[in-house]
Design a protein around this motif. Structure first.
Motif, PDB file in Angstrom:
ATOM      1  N   PHE A   1      54.030  46.944  46.135  1.00  0.00           N
ATOM      2  CA  PHE A   1      54.966  47.336  45.212  1.00  0.00           C
ATOM      3  C   PHE A   1      55.437  48.923  44.765  1.00  0.00           C
ATOM      4  CE2 PHE A   1      50.297  45.415  44.332  1.00  0.00           C
ATOM      5  CZ  PHE A   1      50.158  44.418  42.466  1.00  0.00           C
TER       6      PHE A   1
ATOM      7  N   TYR B   1      44.880  46.448  46.204  1.00  0.00           N
ATOM      8  CA  TYR B   1      46.029  45.380  45.803  1.00  0.00           C
ATOM      9  C   TYR B   1      46.847  45.930  46.357  1.00  0.00           C
ATOM     10  CZ  TYR B   1      44.689  44.360  41.243  1.00  0.00           C
ATOM     11  OH  TYR B   1      44.344  44.423  40.201  1.00  0.00           O
TER      12      TYR B   1
ATOM     13  N   PRO C   1      52.511  42.436  44.969  1.00  0.00           N
ATOM     14  CA  PRO C   1      52.730  42.202  44.020  1.00  0.00           C
ATOM     15  C   PRO C   1      52.598  40.254  43.662  1.00  0.00           C
ATOM     16  CG  PRO C   1      54.217  43.150  44.582  1.00  0.00           C
ATOM     17  CD  PRO C   1      53.432  43.101  45.599  1.00  0.00           C
ATOM     18  N   THR C   2      51.750  40.048  42.905  1.00  0.00           N
ATOM     19  CA  THR C   2      51.924  38.919  42.704  1.00  0.00           C
ATOM     20  C   THR C   2      53.295  37.838  42.009  1.00  0.00           C
ATOM     21  OG1 THR C   2      50.971  38.598  40.784  1.00  0.00           O
ATOM     22  CG2 THR C   2      49.445  38.575  42.743  1.00  0.00           C
TER      23      THR C   2
ATOM     24  N   GLN D   1      53.620  39.229  38.750  1.00  0.00           N
ATOM     25  CA  GLN D   1      54.358  40.833  38.262  1.00  0.00           C
ATOM     26  C   GLN D   1      55.239  41.075  39.190  1.00  0.00           C
ATOM     27  OE1 GLN D   1      50.704  41.942  41.237  1.00  0.00           O
ATOM     28  NE2 GLN D   1      49.542  41.007  39.974  1.00  0.00           N
TER      29      GLN D   1
ATOM     30  N   GLY E   1      44.600  34.776  36.871  1.00  0.00           N
ATOM     31  CA  GLY E   1      44.245  34.017  38.030  1.00  0.00           C
ATOM     32  C   GLY E   1      45.518  34.307  38.477  1.00  0.00           C
ATOM     33  N   THR E   2      46.477  34.168  37.901  1.00  0.00           N
ATOM     34  CA  THR E   2      47.677  34.487  38.710  1.00  0.00           C
ATOM     35  C   THR E   2      47.660  36.596  38.496  1.00  0.00           C
ATOM     36  OG1 THR E   2      48.887  34.233  36.092  1.00  0.00           O
ATOM     37  CG2 THR E   2      48.780  32.630  37.506  1.00  0.00           C
TER      38      THR E   2
ATOM     39  N   LYS F   1      48.497  38.053  35.481  1.00  0.00           N
ATOM     40  CA  LYS F   1      48.651  38.510  34.771  1.00  0.00           C
ATOM     41  C   LYS F   1      48.402  39.600  33.778  1.00  0.00           C
ATOM     42  CE  LYS F   1      46.783  35.824  31.209  1.00  0.00           C
ATOM     43  NZ  LYS F   1      46.171  36.452  30.573  1.00  0.00           N
ATOM     44  N   THR F   2      47.304  40.542  34.143  1.00  0.00           N
ATOM     45  CA  THR F   2      46.530  41.012  33.676  1.00  0.00           C
ATOM     46  C   THR F   2      47.861  42.741  33.847  1.00  0.00           C
ATOM     47  OG1 THR F   2      45.072  40.009  33.323  1.00  0.00           O
ATOM     48  CG2 THR F   2      44.832  42.810  32.346  1.00  0.00           C
ATOM     49  N   ALA F   3      47.253  42.851  35.524  1.00  0.00           N
ATOM     50  CA  ALA F   3      48.627  43.627  35.903  1.00  0.00           C
ATOM     51  C   ALA F   3      50.154  43.846  35.657  1.00  0.00           C
ATOM     52  CB  ALA F   3      48.456  43.727  37.851  1.00  0.00           C
TER      53      ALA F   3
ATOM     54  N   ASP G   1      36.603  36.750  34.978  1.00  0.00           N
ATOM     55  CA  ASP G   1      37.000  36.472  36.036  1.00  0.00           C
ATOM     56  C   ASP G   1      35.975  37.619  36.461  1.00  0.00           C
ATOM     57  OD1 ASP G   1      37.786  37.533  38.748  1.00  0.00           O
ATOM     58  OD2 ASP G   1      39.027  39.120  38.194  1.00  0.00           O
TER      59      ASP G   1
ATOM     60  N   ARG H   1      39.433  32.073  43.158  1.00  0.00           N
ATOM     61  CA  ARG H   1      40.258  33.379  43.238  1.00  0.00           C
ATOM     62  C   ARG H   1      40.648  33.717  44.410  1.00  0.00           C
ATOM     63  NH1 ARG H   1      40.165  35.602  37.684  1.00  0.00           N
ATOM     64  NH2 ARG H   1      40.744  34.437  36.911  1.00  0.00           N
TER      65      ARG H   1
HETATM   66  P1  AMP Z   1      44.535  37.621  35.813  1.00  0.00           P
HETATM   67  O1  AMP Z   1      45.286  36.698  36.365  1.00  0.00           O
HETATM   68  O2  AMP Z   1      45.195  38.807  35.561  1.00  0.00           O
HETATM   69  O3  AMP Z   1      42.851  37.272  35.374  1.00  0.00           O
HETATM   70  O4  AMP Z   1      44.172  38.380  38.208  1.00  0.00           O
HETATM   71  C1  AMP Z   1      44.046  37.143  38.716  1.00  0.00           C
HETATM   72  C2  AMP Z   1      42.693  38.316  39.549  1.00  0.00           C
HETATM   73  O5  AMP Z   1      43.342  38.829  40.927  1.00  0.00           O
HETATM   74  C3  AMP Z   1      41.801  39.557  39.379  1.00  0.00           C
HETATM   75  O6  AMP Z   1      40.426  40.078  39.772  1.00  0.00           O
HETATM   76  C4  AMP Z   1      42.767  41.087  39.564  1.00  0.00           C
HETATM   77  O7  AMP Z   1      42.524  41.623  40.180  1.00  0.00           O
HETATM   78  C5  AMP Z   1      43.114  39.955  40.938  1.00  0.00           C
HETATM   79  N1  AMP Z   1      44.436  40.395  41.585  1.00  0.00           N
HETATM   80  C6  AMP Z   1      45.636  40.575  40.826  1.00  0.00           C
HETATM   81  N2  AMP Z   1      46.739  41.193  40.836  1.00  0.00           N
HETATM   82  C7  AMP Z   1      46.389  41.492  42.581  1.00  0.00           C
HETATM   83  C8  AMP Z   1      47.283  41.772  43.459  1.00  0.00           C
HETATM   84  N3  AMP Z   1      48.709  41.965  43.228  1.00  0.00           N
HETATM   85  N4  AMP Z   1      46.991  41.536  45.266  1.00  0.00           N
HETATM   86  C9  AMP Z   1      45.620  40.878  44.772  1.00  0.00           C
HETATM   87  N5  AMP Z   1      44.379  41.108  43.511  1.00  0.00           N
HETATM   88  C10 AMP Z   1      45.124  41.234  42.707  1.00  0.00           C
END
Ligand code: AMP
Length: 410
Positions: free
Chosen positions: A3, A21, A24-25, A28, A48-49, A51-53, A306, A334
């Motif tokens: 990150f 974390y 990054p996914t 991200q 689940g990918t 995307k929120t972050a 989630d 997840r």
């Molecule tokens: P979302 O797709 O935003 O609903 O995120 C799905 C799940 O992945 C949530 O539980 C987040 O907390 C987790 N998450 C998001 N980004 C990361 C990351 N970089 N590393 C680990 N977990 C993550």
């Protein structure tokens, strides 16, 4: 790439670290630089990918560490109350080392608390369109200082009939804002909304639209219509579940399944759009805490929720659209955990099942539940799995344990 290499602010980096974390996914990695750079974005990514972050982190970085305490500078639109609450919580978590104020605005609850929160000044509004519109009409919220507008789960928002109100909301935001679209799919209707609300958007696609989580084992359980519920009960009894999400196509169906499960002493929560906000909050909280081991939900209500540790998803009804299968299954397995996804299928579902298999690009193995008294069993595979009922799948499909009772988990 860690990150740190993404040019996020120090306070946000600390927030990310506190969230646990490390890396990054893919969404991200690709979206954060675009958002930080100020460009518009259309991102195809399902829940689940991460995307929120992917939008929350760069937005918080841009806002800086200090609240301005007046009109909101960021507006995030979400299709459901649950998602609005969840995304606001994510903002709050990532912003814990700043004094930025996110507020969730959604219907089904009283106005008093939200009004008093708004009065204290907000930086980020995470809202469902209907309730936001109420405040806009009465002048409690002004969008004139919005610099970033996020439309999350745009496809679902349009499916739910929010297009006119979403257009109205967009038109109330300043023209020189940054606009970000997140959507699992980008059908032509979305491209049309995008064309009037985005400027030269960068398109980011993470190739998961059709893919189901690799750590999930899938299985189909064929059964006759009249034995559907009995098979559900037998699956719950013979499988070693931690927590299970059962999908129904309709709200009425969800209530009925829940009623019948309760009648045989399962601890059950129900989540669908006709339940009051308090009932929904209680259902989700109870499911998260382990008070309820089974949650029966409809697609829209479950979208994006989630809950850590959902071990199994049971599709009591085959989903209406193949992409809903991917969303449903996204609730289990997840964050690297292994989950199982069962689908109860009657002969009239054959066409839907083929569509799902085509959509996800894989054939789902068909299983017969040992010890269940089938009145009729019509597998489509030439050789039924009766000889090796559950050994054919790797991983965690276990039918020996029995349902772990609520009391044993306290
Ligand atoms: P979302 O797709 O935003 O609903 O995120 C799905 C799940 O992945 C949530 O539980 C987040 O907390 C987790 N998450 C998001 N980004 C990361 C990351 N970089 N590393 C680990 N977990 C993550």
């Amino acid at each position: 790439m860690p990150f740190k290499a993404l040019n996020l602010s120090d306070s946000v980096l600390r927030g990310v670290q506190a969230a646990g974390y490390t890396d990054p996914t893919p969404i991200q990695l690709r979206a954060i630089p675009v958002v930080l750079g100020g460009g518009d974005l259309i991102a195809s990514a399902q829940t689940g990918t991460g995307k929120t972050a992917a939008f929350a982190l760069p937005i918080l970085s841009k806002l800086g560490a200090h609240a301005r305490g007046q009109n909101a500078r960021v507006l995030v639109l979400e299709p459901t109350r649950e998602l609005a609450a969840q995304v606001e919580t994510a903002f709050r978590d990532f912003a814990r080392f700043t004094d930025i104020r996110p507020v969730a605005i959604f219907g089904g609850v009283g106005y008093g608390f939200q009004r008093s929160e708004l009065k204290r000044g907000v930086d980020i509004i995470v809202a469902t369109p209907g309730r936001l519109m109420d405040y806009l009409k009465e002048g409690t919220i002004s969008l004139r200082d919005i610099s970033v507008l996020v439309l999350d789960e745009v496809d679902r928002m349009l499916d739910m009939g929010f297009l006119p109100v979403v257009k109205d909301i967009i038109s109330r935001c300043p023209k020189n804002r940054q606009t970000l679209f997140f959507s699992a799919t980008v059908p032509p209707e979305i491209a049309a909304v995008a064309s009037f609300s985005l400027r030269n958007p960068t398109r980011v696609e993470v190739g998961v639209n059709r893919s189901v989580n690799k750590s999930v084992n899938h299985a189909i359980y064929p059964v006759s219509l009249e034995q559907k519920f009995d098979l559900l009960l037998a699956l719950l009894e013979k499988t070693d579940f931690d927590s299970v999400l059962v999908f129904s196509r309709t709200k009425h169906g969800a209530d009925k399944i829940a009623r019948r499960l309760k009648a045989v002493n399962h601890s059950v929560a129900v989540l669908h759009a006709n339940r009051s906000q308090n009932q929904r909050i209680e259902a989700l909280a109870g499911f998260k805490s382990g008070k309820y081991e089974v949650m029966v939900a409809t697609d829209i209500a479950a979208r994006g929720i989630d809950v850590a540790g959902i071990s199994h998803v049971i599709n009591y009804d085959v989903p209406e659209k193949p992409e809903d299968y991917v969303h449903r299954i996204g609730r289990t397995g997840r964050a690297q955990a292994v989950g199982d996804a069962f689908m109860i299928v009657t002969p009239e579902n054959a066409g839907d099942v083929r569509d799902i298999e085509r959509f996800i690009g894989q054939k789902i193995p068909e299983l017969r539940l040992e010890g269940f008294e089938y009145k009729a069993f019509a597998p489509r595979a030439p050789e039924p799995m009766a000889s090796k009922p559950h050994g054919s799948l790797p991983g965690t499909i276990r039918h020996q344990g029995g349902f772990r009772r609520f009391k044993s988990r306290r």
